[in-house]
Design a protein around this motif. Structure first.
Motif, PDB file in Angstrom:
ATOM      1  N   SER A  19       0.816  -1.216   0.000  1.00  8.04           N
ATOM      2  CA  SER A  19       0.000   0.000   0.000  1.00  8.04           C
ATOM      3  C   SER A  19       0.848   1.264   0.000  1.00  8.04           C
ATOM      4  O   SER A  19       1.953   1.304   0.530  1.00  8.04           O
ATOM      5  N   LEU A  67       1.233  -0.469  -9.132  1.00 10.66           N
ATOM      6  CA  LEU A  67      -0.012  -1.239  -9.242  1.00 10.66           C
ATOM      7  C   LEU A  67       0.241  -2.611  -9.853  1.00 10.66           C
ATOM      8  O   LEU A  67      -0.368  -3.607  -9.435  1.00 10.66           O
ATOM      9  N   VAL A  72      -1.678  -1.137  -3.670  1.00 14.49           N
ATOM     10  CA  VAL A  72      -2.905  -0.348  -3.752  1.00 14.49           C
ATOM     11  C   VAL A  72      -2.542   1.092  -3.427  1.00 14.49           C
ATOM     12  O   VAL A  72      -1.917   1.366  -2.394  1.00 14.49           O
TER      13      VAL A  72
END
Length: 177
Positions: A19, A67, A72
């Protein structure tokens, strides 16, 4: 940590595994790489959505690489209403961020009053590293422009703040300026 001893953002993002979240809290940014586009918008109302223009090619490639690795990317913006011309421009060009795969939400500042927020915009990578961004009063990059920390208290504050903003935020396609 001195600026020369820390990685740039692209390098930091290349190290992300799951993330990368970004919280923006200013109503005006005046950084050099956007100046021409902002001036054009202010003068003509024209929005340039060419992904090959200005700083976009490097940014979009960086996002798409992250990605592709399964990272994310979410971006949340806290904004004053009515919004500034800068935010109007930013809202319009967010189509490029979305096209690259970022998720974006907007939170009116009046709805953020009870959220504990850090004093600066930041990127949080994998809930382990925070890159704080520093700006001058008129919105340009300060010197130094950023600081990276793995301090658990700072990381926790940023993670909690971001998730609270994200939860309340309005998805880009539903937020109007």
């Amino acid at each position: 940590m001195s600026r020369n001893s820390v990685p740039d953002f692209a390098e930091l993002l290349r190290g992300a595994q799951h993330s990368a979240v970004h919280l923006e809290m200013r109503d005006l940014y005046a950084v050099g790489d956007e100046a021409g586009l902002i001036e054009r918008f202010a003068r003509t109302g024209e929005i340039v959505l060419d992904p090959t223009a200005s700083f976009w090619p490097g940014w979009l490639a960086t996002v798409q690489d992250a990605l592709a690795r399964g990272v994310v990317m979410r971006r949340a913006r806290i904004v004053s209403e009515p919004v500034t011309d800068y935010i109007r421009w930013e809202h319009a060009v967010t189509a490029l961020n979305l096209g690259a795969g970022e998720q974006v939400r907007w939170l009116p500042r009046r709805r953020a009053s009870d959220i504990a927020l850090p004093g600066n915009d930041f990127w949080l990578i994998d809930d382990r590293l925070t890159m704080f961004h520093f700006f001058t009063g008129d919105g340009d990059w300060a010197d130094p422009a950023f600081e990276i920390t793995g301090d658990p208290a700072a990381v926790r504050l940023c993670a909690t703040a971001f998730e609270a903003v994200w939860e309340r935020g309005v998805p880009h396609e539903k937020y109007t300026v």
